[in-house]
Design a protein around this motif. Structure first.
Motif, PDB file in Angstrom:
ATOM      1  N   LEU A  78     -17.137  37.007   0.093  1.00 57.12           N
ATOM      2  CA  LEU A  78     -17.845  36.259  -0.955  1.00 57.12           C
ATOM      3  C   LEU A  78     -19.084  36.986  -1.446  1.00 57.12           C
ATOM      4  O   LEU A  78     -19.380  36.988  -2.640  1.00 57.12           O
ATOM      5  N   GLY A  80     -19.521  40.257  -1.337  1.00 60.15           N
ATOM      6  CA  GLY A  80     -18.995  41.377  -2.108  1.00 60.15           C
ATOM      7  C   GLY A  80     -18.518  40.921  -3.474  1.00 60.15           C
ATOM      8  O   GLY A  80     -18.759  41.568  -4.488  1.00 60.15           O
ATOM      9  N   MET A 142     -23.454  31.398   0.053  1.00 64.55           N
ATOM     10  CA  MET A 142     -24.564  30.793   0.766  1.00 64.55           C
ATOM     11  C   MET A 142     -24.043  29.784   1.798  1.00 64.55           C
ATOM     12  O   MET A 142     -24.529  29.745   2.938  1.00 64.55           O
ATOM     13  N   ARG A 144     -21.129  29.724   3.271  1.00 62.98           N
ATOM     14  CA  ARG A 144     -20.474  30.426   4.378  1.00 62.98           C
ATOM     15  C   ARG A 144     -21.530  31.006   5.316  1.00 62.98           C
ATOM     16  O   ARG A 144     -21.395  30.913   6.538  1.00 62.98           O
ATOM     17  N   VAL A 145     -22.603  31.551   4.758  1.00 64.72           N
ATOM     18  CA  VAL A 145     -23.678  32.083   5.599  1.00 64.72           C
ATOM     19  C   VAL A 145     -24.285  30.960   6.430  1.00 64.72           C
ATOM     20  O   VAL A 145     -24.540  31.102   7.623  1.00 64.72           O
ATOM     21  N   TYR A 151     -28.070  33.036   9.217  1.00 63.59           N
ATOM     22  CA  TYR A 151     -29.467  33.189   8.775  1.00 63.59           C
ATOM     23  C   TYR A 151     -30.420  33.255   9.960  1.00 63.59           C
ATOM     24  O   TYR A 151     -31.625  33.355   9.791  1.00 63.59           O
ATOM     25  N   ARG A 155     -31.944  37.677  10.931  1.00 63.03           N
ATOM     26  CA  ARG A 155     -31.583  37.668   9.515  1.00 63.03           C
ATOM     27  C   ARG A 155     -32.342  36.634   8.712  1.00 63.03           C
ATOM     28  O   ARG A 155     -31.972  36.342   7.573  1.00 63.03           O
ATOM     29  N   TRP A 159     -32.001  35.704   4.405  1.00 62.13           N
ATOM     30  CA  TRP A 159     -31.673  34.408   3.816  1.00 62.13           C
ATOM     31  C   TRP A 159     -32.672  34.086   2.700  1.00 62.13           C
ATOM     32  O   TRP A 159     -32.294  33.606   1.630  1.00 62.13           O
ATOM     33  N   GLY A 162     -31.828  35.913  -0.134  1.00 63.72           N
ATOM     34  CA  GLY A 162     -30.636  35.288  -0.698  1.00 63.72           C
ATOM     35  C   GLY A 162     -30.987  34.109  -1.583  1.00 63.72           C
ATOM     36  O   GLY A 162     -30.418  33.946  -2.670  1.00 63.72           O
ATOM     37  N   VAL A 163     -31.915  33.277  -1.141  1.00 60.39           N
ATOM     38  CA  VAL A 163     -32.316  32.124  -1.957  1.00 60.39           C
ATOM     39  C   VAL A 163     -32.893  32.615  -3.284  1.00 60.39           C
ATOM     40  O   VAL A 163     -32.600  32.054  -4.352  1.00 60.39           O
ATOM     41  N   LEU A 165     -32.052  35.324  -4.744  1.00 61.09           N
ATOM     42  CA  LEU A 165     -30.888  35.786  -5.518  1.00 61.09           C
ATOM     43  C   LEU A 165     -30.157  34.618  -6.167  1.00 61.09           C
ATOM     44  O   LEU A 165     -29.698  34.700  -7.309  1.00 61.09           O
ATOM     45  N   LEU A 166     -30.052  33.517  -5.410  1.00 61.42           N
ATOM     46  CA  LEU A 166     -29.390  32.332  -5.974  1.00 61.42           C
ATOM     47  C   LEU A 166     -30.122  31.853  -7.217  1.00 61.42           C
ATOM     48  O   LEU A 166     -29.505  31.581  -8.258  1.00 61.42           O
ATOM     49  N   MET A 240     -31.005  42.605  -4.922  1.00 57.52           N
ATOM     50  CA  MET A 240     -29.708  42.922  -4.303  1.00 57.52           C
ATOM     51  C   MET A 240     -29.838  44.149  -3.414  1.00 57.52           C
ATOM     52  O   MET A 240     -29.275  44.192  -2.320  1.00 57.52           O
ATOM     53  N   GLY A 252     -25.766  44.728  10.645  1.00 55.24           N
ATOM     54  CA  GLY A 252     -24.464  44.452  10.041  1.00 55.24           C
ATOM     55  C   GLY A 252     -24.178  42.966  10.003  1.00 55.24           C
ATOM     56  O   GLY A 252     -25.054  42.133  10.218  1.00 55.24           O
ATOM     57  N   ILE A 253     -22.929  42.678   9.749  1.00 52.19           N
ATOM     58  CA  ILE A 253     -22.503  41.290   9.640  1.00 52.19           C
ATOM     59  C   ILE A 253     -22.768  40.556  10.951  1.00 52.19           C
ATOM     60  O   ILE A 253     -22.603  41.114  12.031  1.00 52.19           O
ATOM     61  N   SER A 254     -23.165  39.319  10.836  1.00 48.26           N
ATOM     62  CA  SER A 254     -23.439  38.512  12.029  1.00 48.26           C
ATOM     63  C   SER A 254     -22.141  38.198  12.771  1.00 48.26           C
ATOM     64  O   SER A 254     -21.069  38.551  12.348  1.00 48.26           O
TER      65      SER A 254
HETATM   66  C1  HEM Z   1     -26.384  37.625  -6.212  1.00 50.83           C
HETATM   67  C2  HEM Z   1     -26.143  37.022  -5.137  1.00 50.83           C
HETATM   68  C3  HEM Z   1     -25.746  37.632  -3.796  1.00 50.83           C
HETATM   69  C4  HEM Z   1     -25.083  38.794  -3.518  1.00 50.83           C
HETATM   70  C5  HEM Z   1     -24.546  39.828  -4.506  1.00 50.83           C
HETATM   71  C6  HEM Z   1     -24.958  38.870  -2.081  1.00 50.83           C
HETATM   72  C7  HEM Z   1     -24.301  39.881  -1.398  1.00 50.83           C
HETATM   73  C8  HEM Z   1     -24.105  39.905  -0.038  1.00 50.83           C
HETATM   74  C9  HEM Z   1     -23.205  40.783   0.654  1.00 50.83           C
HETATM   75  C10 HEM Z   1     -22.303  41.824   0.006  1.00 50.83           C
HETATM   76  C11 HEM Z   1     -23.288  40.505   1.976  1.00 50.83           C
HETATM   77  C12 HEM Z   1     -22.441  41.138   3.092  1.00 50.83           C
HETATM   78  C13 HEM Z   1     -21.595  40.106   3.821  1.00 50.83           C
HETATM   79  C14 HEM Z   1     -20.737  39.212   2.991  1.00 50.83           C
HETATM   80  O1  HEM Z   1     -20.064  39.692   2.067  1.00 50.83           O
HETATM   81  O2  HEM Z   1     -20.726  37.999   3.255  1.00 50.83           O
HETATM   82  C15 HEM Z   1     -24.277  39.469   2.134  1.00 50.83           C
HETATM   83  C16 HEM Z   1     -24.689  38.925   3.333  1.00 50.83           C
HETATM   84  C17 HEM Z   1     -25.645  37.935   3.467  1.00 50.83           C
HETATM   85  N1  HEM Z   1     -26.152  37.149   2.450  1.00 50.83           N
HETATM   86 FE1  HEM Z   1     -25.861  37.490   0.492  1.00 50.83          FE
HETATM   87  N2  HEM Z   1     -25.555  37.778  -1.514  1.00 50.83           N
HETATM   88  C18 HEM Z   1     -26.043  36.991  -2.531  1.00 50.83           C
HETATM   89  C19 HEM Z   1     -26.678  35.785  -2.402  1.00 50.83           C
HETATM   90  C20 HEM Z   1     -27.053  35.230  -1.195  1.00 50.83           C
HETATM   91  C21 HEM Z   1     -27.597  33.902  -1.029  1.00 50.83           C
HETATM   92  C22 HEM Z   1     -27.769  32.892  -2.150  1.00 50.83           C
HETATM   93  C23 HEM Z   1     -27.876  33.751   0.294  1.00 50.83           C
HETATM   94  C24 HEM Z   1     -28.465  32.574   1.036  1.00 50.83           C
HETATM   95  C25 HEM Z   1     -29.290  31.737   0.565  1.00 50.83           C
HETATM   96  C26 HEM Z   1     -27.510  34.990   0.966  1.00 50.83           C
HETATM   97  C27 HEM Z   1     -27.693  35.248   2.311  1.00 50.83           C
HETATM   98  C28 HEM Z   1     -27.042  36.252   3.000  1.00 50.83           C
HETATM   99  C29 HEM Z   1     -27.148  36.494   4.417  1.00 50.83           C
HETATM  100  C30 HEM Z   1     -28.035  35.732   5.406  1.00 50.83           C
HETATM  101  C31 HEM Z   1     -26.263  37.544   4.707  1.00 50.83           C
HETATM  102  C32 HEM Z   1     -25.931  38.133   6.096  1.00 50.83           C
HETATM  103  C33 HEM Z   1     -24.663  37.440   6.521  1.00 50.83           C
HETATM  104  C34 HEM Z   1     -24.102  37.909   7.825  1.00 50.83           C
HETATM  105  O3  HEM Z   1     -24.686  38.801   8.441  1.00 50.83           O
HETATM  106  O4  HEM Z   1     -23.057  37.360   8.221  1.00 50.83           O
HETATM  107  N3  HEM Z   1     -26.997  35.851   0.038  1.00 50.83           N
HETATM  108  N4  HEM Z   1     -24.752  39.118   0.889  1.00 50.83           N
END
Ligand code: HEM
Lengths: 257, 300
Positions: A78, A80, A142, A144-145, A151, A155, A159, A162-163, A165-166, A240, A252-254
């Protein structure tokens, strides 16, 4: 040559046809050692590392990743997918910019785009549905995370990024909403702006700054256009970059759960 | 001395047994100090020669290297060292290299009268190897790694291929969707004609719905700002429970699921169940009052 299975072909890299071209000095100036596009590529652990390490890809991916992290069932790709959608939106968006003026002509430009530009409708549709899809996918990412507790330390800060980014995704989508300059656009944005104006203390100022006036006019259109094609994309790319970098630096990935 | 891992011990015992012609058990016992070491020859380094006299030209010559052809001396493949060690061979005689060697040249020994290729590179054709494991030095890293080793795979192809396939699948989906479903385009913007109802983009409709219940000051600010930005960003700092298995964080999951369900319900109501004057409608009775979906409806 005997017929090769797909797997055998993969093992040989892109080897086979075009060897003289791929072996040329010109080609090897483009593809660094380890690239599957270079002559004589073979599938070996060392070359598998080089594919990433000797490449611009190294900015995005480490050479090795956790085995469980590549399982589609964990990330569902998701994050990606959010990134891919952003790229697709950038490409289609730049294309749309060729045919669009953020002025009184905006509506006419969109009509002309749909009726007299080759693939105009298709690209506009892709840009619009892609934008909706991106909002949805980022939201699902978000969730799924959250459900993975991904988070948690170390990590936490990713997060937070990420917020941000949202919200940037939402702002990008919202500023784009006005651009077709039809009844749907102007009134949806008016409603949104009114919500912002409910902010205590600064409400009126926020709306005035956003709309470049008291209500949606072509000045608003220009303002939203600049925010949409320049400002927010610029900011979101920066965040990003930080986001991806932190994914790596946080180990890396959790998981696994 | 460091404890030697069993498999290393066994391996060197095998090597020793082979070199000395003793049984593996015997070698193992010797290495563990449980029996006296087998004494080999007085000069374990001496190169033993194990070929017939070079004069006997009739001897079979299994190896035909260019150099060997000129030499009348036949090369013969040699038997394992320990066996030959007993056979008394002509002193100082040089053995041509073992079967595969390209250079049947003499070894270090000075005698090369009978060989025609004295300048060839030499190496010992047969050395009685007697190795003994003295100690095993445990490798210590310069840096201390803190994490445990994890099961990893190469990014290429194990991650990049699925990524590529996902990208292709998403593109296919998007192009297909865009080919059958047109983006809405209503009449040109007109500030004097307010549509009824006027709706925000769908992702804000949950908010717009909430706004209709509460005082706008509360709904319009508290919800997006406090819950949205600050509240969401603060989640990792509020939830200090280190567990990440769902069964150990039921409360957090319950809260988030409530939030999702609430936001989802409000959004669906806002999109489908609100008509003119923001009054309740049923989409299957009064139609859909959401412009983004209009073209979709016209399809039927
Ligand atoms: C433009 C929006 C975003 C992009 C392009 C993006 C991209 C990514 C990518 C490529 C990863 C690698 C693992 C995966 O594919 O799940 C990732 C992980 C992660 N993202 Fe995002 N993300 C975005 C928005 C967000 C938002 C809205 C949140 C939370 C509020 C968030 C929190 C995280 C966290 C905590 C990880 C680490 C997850 C893990 O280690 O399992 N991201 N993100």
């Amino acid at each position: 040559m005997a017929k090769l299975t797909l797997r055998e072909r993969f093992k040989q890299g892109a080897a086979g046809s075009g060897d003289s071209l791929r072996g040329s000095k010109f080609a090897s100036s483009i593809f660094r050692p380890g690239s599957p596009f270079r002559k004589g590529y073979s599938d070996s652990p060392r070359n598998r590392s080089y594919v990433v390490m000797n490449n611009v890809l190294y900015h995005l991916h480490p050479v090795k990743v956790k085995r469980h992290g590549v399982r589609l069932s964990y990330t569902l790709c998701l994050g990606g997918m959010s990134f891919f959608l952003f790229i697709v939106l950038t490409i289609t968006g730049i294309w749309l910019m060729f045919y669009f003026r953020p002025t009184e002509m905006a509506y006419a430009d969109i009509q002309a785009l749909q009726t007299s530009v080759a693939f105009g409708s298709l690209v506009r549709n892709m840009h619009r549905w892609g934008a909706h899809l991106m909002v949805l996918v980022v939201f699902l990412h978000m969730s799924r995370v959250f459900y993975h507790g991904a988070y948690k330390a170390p990590r936490e800060f990713n997060w937070v990024i990420g917020v941000i980014l949202l919200f940037l995704t939402l702002f990008l989508s919202f500023t784009g909403y006005l651009l077709p300059w039809d009844q749907l656009a102007i009134w949806a944005v008016t409603v949104g702006g009114n919500m912002a104006s409910y902010t205590p203390v600064f409400g009126a100022q926020i709306k005035f700054g956003l709309f470049a006036g008291l209500e949606a006019t072509t000045a608003t259109l220009l303002r939203f256009y600049v925010l949409h094609v320049l400002f927010f994309p610029f900011i979101i790319v920066i965040f990003m970059a930080i986001h991806f970098w932190r994914v790596r630096k946080d180990g890396g990935i959790s998981g696994p759960l | 001395m460091v404890d030697i891992p069993e498999h290393l011990l066994l391996r060197s015992a095998e090597a020793r047994a082979k070199a000395l012609g003793i049984s593996v058990e015997q070698a193992l016992a010797e290495m563990k100090g449980e029996s006296n070491p087998t004494v080999v020859a007085e000069e374990p380094e001496v190169v033993e020669i194990a070929i017939p006299e070079p004069v006997e030209a009739e001897a079979p010559a299994p190896v035909e290297t260019p150099a060997a052809e000129e030499t009348p001396a036949p090369a013969k493949e040699e038997a394992p060292a320990p066996a030959k060690a007993e056979t008394p061979a002509p002193a100082k005689e040089e053995a041509p290299a073992p079967a595969k060697a390209e250079t049947p040249a003499p070894a270090k020994a000075p005698a090369e009268a009978k060989t025609d290729t004295p300048e060839e590179v030499d190496f010992a054709p047969e050395v009685k190897v007697t190795q003994r494991l003295l100690t095993v030095v445990k490798a210590k890293p310069i840096q201390k790694a803190s994490g445990e080793p994890v099961d990893k795979v190469n990014t290429w192809p194990h991650l990049m291929l699925p990524e590529f396939i996902s990208l292709m699948a998403m593109m296919a989906f998007l192009i297909l969707l865009s080919a059958i479903l047109n983006a809405p385009l209503l009449e040109e913007a007109n500030p004097n004609i307010t549509p009824n109802p006027a709706k925000a983009p769908w992702y804000f409709l949950g908010l717009q719905e909430a706004l209709s219940y509460w005082d706008p000051q509360i709904a319009g600010v508290m919800i997006p700002l406090v819950i949205g930005l600050i509240g969401f960003a603060a989640i990792p700092y509020i939830d200090r429970n280190p567990e990440n298995h769902p069964s150990k964080r039921k409360y957090a999951i319950m809260m988030f699921t409530f939030f999702l369900a609430g936001a989802g319900t409000l959004t669906i109501i806002g999109v489908l169940f609100r008509g003119p004057g923001w009054n309740w409608t049923y989409p299957w009775i009064d139609g859909i009052w959401f412009d983004d979906l209009l073209d979709w409806i016209y399809f039927e």
